[in-house]
Design a protein around this motif. Structure first.
Motif, PDB file in Angstrom:
ATOM      1  N   ASP A 305       0.817  -1.221   0.000  1.00  0.00           N
ATOM      2  CA  ASP A 305       0.000   0.000   0.000  1.00  0.00           C
ATOM      3  C   ASP A 305       0.849   1.268   0.000  1.00  0.00           C
ATOM      4  O   ASP A 305       0.364   2.340  -0.383  1.00  0.00           O
ATOM      5  CB  ASP A 305      -0.937   0.008   1.209  1.00  0.00           C
ATOM      6  CG  ASP A 305      -2.165  -0.858   0.983  1.00  0.00           C
ATOM      7  OD1 ASP A 305      -2.380  -1.291  -0.168  1.00  0.00           O
ATOM      8  OD2 ASP A 305      -2.909  -1.116   1.954  1.00  0.00           O
ATOM      9  N   CYS A 308       1.081   2.984  -3.495  1.00  0.00           N
ATOM     10  CA  CYS A 308      -0.148   3.374  -4.197  1.00  0.00           C
ATOM     11  C   CYS A 308      -0.068   4.828  -4.685  1.00  0.00           C
ATOM     12  O   CYS A 308       0.363   5.727  -3.957  1.00  0.00           O
ATOM     13  CB  CYS A 308      -1.355   3.199  -3.269  1.00  0.00           C
ATOM     14  SG  CYS A 308      -2.939   3.510  -4.082  1.00  0.00           S
ATOM     15  N   TRP A 311      -5.860   6.318  -4.937  1.00  0.00           N
ATOM     16  CA  TRP A 311      -6.755   5.610  -4.047  1.00  0.00           C
ATOM     17  C   TRP A 311      -8.207   5.823  -4.460  1.00  0.00           C
ATOM     18  O   TRP A 311      -8.572   6.867  -4.995  1.00  0.00           O
ATOM     19  CB  TRP A 311      -6.594   6.095  -2.607  1.00  0.00           C
ATOM     20  CG  TRP A 311      -5.317   5.675  -1.951  1.00  0.00           C
ATOM     21  CD1 TRP A 311      -4.172   6.417  -1.828  1.00  0.00           C
ATOM     22  CD2 TRP A 311      -5.044   4.411  -1.332  1.00  0.00           C
ATOM     23  NE1 TRP A 311      -3.208   5.701  -1.172  1.00  0.00           N
ATOM     24  CE2 TRP A 311      -3.714   4.457  -0.853  1.00  0.00           C
ATOM     25  CE3 TRP A 311      -5.786   3.252  -1.133  1.00  0.00           C
ATOM     26  CZ2 TRP A 311      -3.123   3.394  -0.188  1.00  0.00           C
ATOM     27  CZ3 TRP A 311      -5.208   2.190  -0.476  1.00  0.00           C
ATOM     28  CH2 TRP A 311      -3.889   2.260  -0.009  1.00  0.00           C
ATOM     29  N   CYS A 321      -6.859   0.553  -3.653  1.00  0.00           N
ATOM     30  CA  CYS A 321      -5.916   1.261  -4.513  1.00  0.00           C
ATOM     31  C   CYS A 321      -6.194   0.930  -5.973  1.00  0.00           C
ATOM     32  O   CYS A 321      -6.352  -0.243  -6.334  1.00  0.00           O
ATOM     33  CB  CYS A 321      -4.476   0.880  -4.148  1.00  0.00           C
ATOM     34  SG  CYS A 321      -3.230   1.752  -5.119  1.00  0.00           S
ATOM     35  N   TYR A 324      -0.801   1.541  -8.785  1.00  0.00           N
ATOM     36  CA  TYR A 324       0.425   1.437  -8.000  1.00  0.00           C
ATOM     37  C   TYR A 324       1.614   1.928  -8.825  1.00  0.00           C
ATOM     38  O   TYR A 324       1.610   1.848 -10.061  1.00  0.00           O
ATOM     39  CB  TYR A 324       0.696  -0.021  -7.597  1.00  0.00           C
ATOM     40  CG  TYR A 324      -0.281  -0.596  -6.615  1.00  0.00           C
ATOM     41  CD1 TYR A 324      -0.095  -0.456  -5.237  1.00  0.00           C
ATOM     42  CD2 TYR A 324      -1.393  -1.317  -7.058  1.00  0.00           C
ATOM     43  CE1 TYR A 324      -0.986  -1.004  -4.341  1.00  0.00           C
ATOM     44  CE2 TYR A 324      -2.285  -1.870  -6.161  1.00  0.00           C
ATOM     45  CZ  TYR A 324      -2.095  -1.706  -4.801  1.00  0.00           C
ATOM     46  OH  TYR A 324      -2.980  -2.248  -3.916  1.00  0.00           O
TER      47      TYR A 324
END
Length: 390
Positions: A305, A308, A311, A321, A324
């Motif tokens: 996370d 990310c 979002w 998410c 990435y």
């Protein structure tokens, strides 16, 4: 089973020998028949360092397996710009032959070479070290496909890191909502958050693949191709040249991780006395699930996370998410994988060093004996029950 007790007596014991000799209590025929023996049985297992470190090694491997099985498809989806269903199918093509083949091969090697307990632990150590070396493949990553408003501005200029601007001059009048995420790929090979964010006005269906095609997209660069300004539903296809290498080494990591699973289980059963085997297996799985299976996805999820870029916004609250950063995702996956692989390697080394076999194992002619007690069975063949009785 008929004849099993005679078979157990004749088999060469490989249980870890404790210095105070308390392991001999488990050989008592009446041991374990009452609840009163439960604390003593737990104490005997806790005093067995080989068993303890095999449990810890199994927990680290379970953490890696649980984390990769949960976020492996997400990793492939991000690196190769795939849809969620395509990434899950692709990951299945990796896991089924690598995981199933590794599990089968691990048991085959133990039986083929008739490995003793110490040899099995060394095999587990060797497999863990191979997968540790292969996990460095996560230094490799595929570049992100450009996405307007996320990785670059709508005019093609670079977007400062950490900033998000999904509104440009080309879609300012469209009133696009950030809650609606439906990525499209423009003819300029740039992804857009949704058809609205690409400034598209008309929609049709591609008769060849059934995907929606959007026309008159004001944000798509029309100077590249005559009659362009179109976008197709879905992500842009990634042409990453590192894809075969990345998949090959991921296969190796999964293969050697599962290859050590059956040998580790066999070593656990052999390093404890016969009457404690079932109980030891139950304790081991409690440790594996508690320290490995449960925190594995949590640890990997928190690491991934951090990479990310975009979002999901659910009524002002952060959701899942969408996008990435591939380089950061590979880096964090490498760190998490290295931590658990190094721990697993260390635990197997300590288990191998602390294992103390019974004196019978070092006796002449006993090195070739397997769990089936080959040499003992040959010497006492006349006293064995008939094959159909066994």
């Amino acid at each position: 089973m008929s004849g099993s007790q005679r078979y157990i007596v004749m088999r060469v014991s490989e249980a870890h020998q404790l210095k105070d000799g308390s392991h001999q209590k488990a050989s008592d025929p009446d041991f374990g028949k009452t609840v009163k023996d439960l604390p003593r049985s737990v104490l005997l297992l806790l005093k067995n360092p080989t068993f303890i470190f095999l449990c810890l090694a199994g927990a680290t491997e379970a953490t890696l397996i649980a984390g990769m099985s949960t976020f492996g498809p997400k990793f492939l989806e991000s690196q190769f710009s795939l849809s969620a269903s395509e990434a899950a199918t692709f990951f299945g093509y990796l896991v089924v032959p690598a995981g199933g083949g590794g599990t089968f091969l691990g048991g085959f090697l133990v039986n083929k070479f008739k490995l003793r307990c110490s040899g099995i632990i060394k095999l587990c150590l060797l497999c863990t070290m191979f997968s540790l070396l292969a996990i460095f493949v996560f230094f490799i990553h595929c570049p992100n496909m450009p996405m307007a408003g996320v990785t670059q501005m709508y005019d093609g200029s670079a977007l400062p890191g950490g900033h998000l601007n999904l509104t440009g001059a080309c879609n300012a009048q469209c009133g696009c909502l950030q809650e609606t995420y439906s990525p499209v790929c423009g003819t300029d090979d740039i992804m857009y958050y949704s058809p609205c964010h690409a400034g598209c006005k008309r929609v049709s269906e591609n008769l060849r693949n059934g995907k929606k095609v959007y026309h008159e997209c004001s944000c798509v660069d029309k100077n590249l191709l005559p009659g362009s300004g179109k976008a197709e539903a879905g992500k842009c296809t990634s042409s990453c040249v590192k894809k075969p290498l990345l998949l090959c080494f991921m296969f190796v990591v999964i293969l050697f991780t599962f290859l050590s699973s059956i040998p580790a289980l066999t070593a656990t059963l052999r390093c404890v006395s016969d009457r404690q085997r079932s109980f030891a297996l139950g304790i081991q799985w409690i440790v594996v699930r508690t320290l490995g299976g449960i925190p594995g996805p949590i640890a990997f999820g928190s690491m991934i996370d951090k990479s990310c870029l975009l979002w999901q916004d659910q009524c002002g609250e952060q959701g899942s998410c969408y996008i990435y950063q591939n380089s950061a995702m590979s880096r964090y996956t490498l760190v998490a994988g290295l931590v658990y692989k190094v721990l697993g390697t260390t635990f197997f080394i300590v288990a191998c060093l602390l294992y103390k076999p019974p004196p019978a194992e070092s006796a002449p002619g006993s090195s070739d004996a397997s769990e089936n007690g080959t040499s003992d069975l040959q010497e006492h063949k006349p006293s064995l029950p008939a094959e159909e009785d066994i």
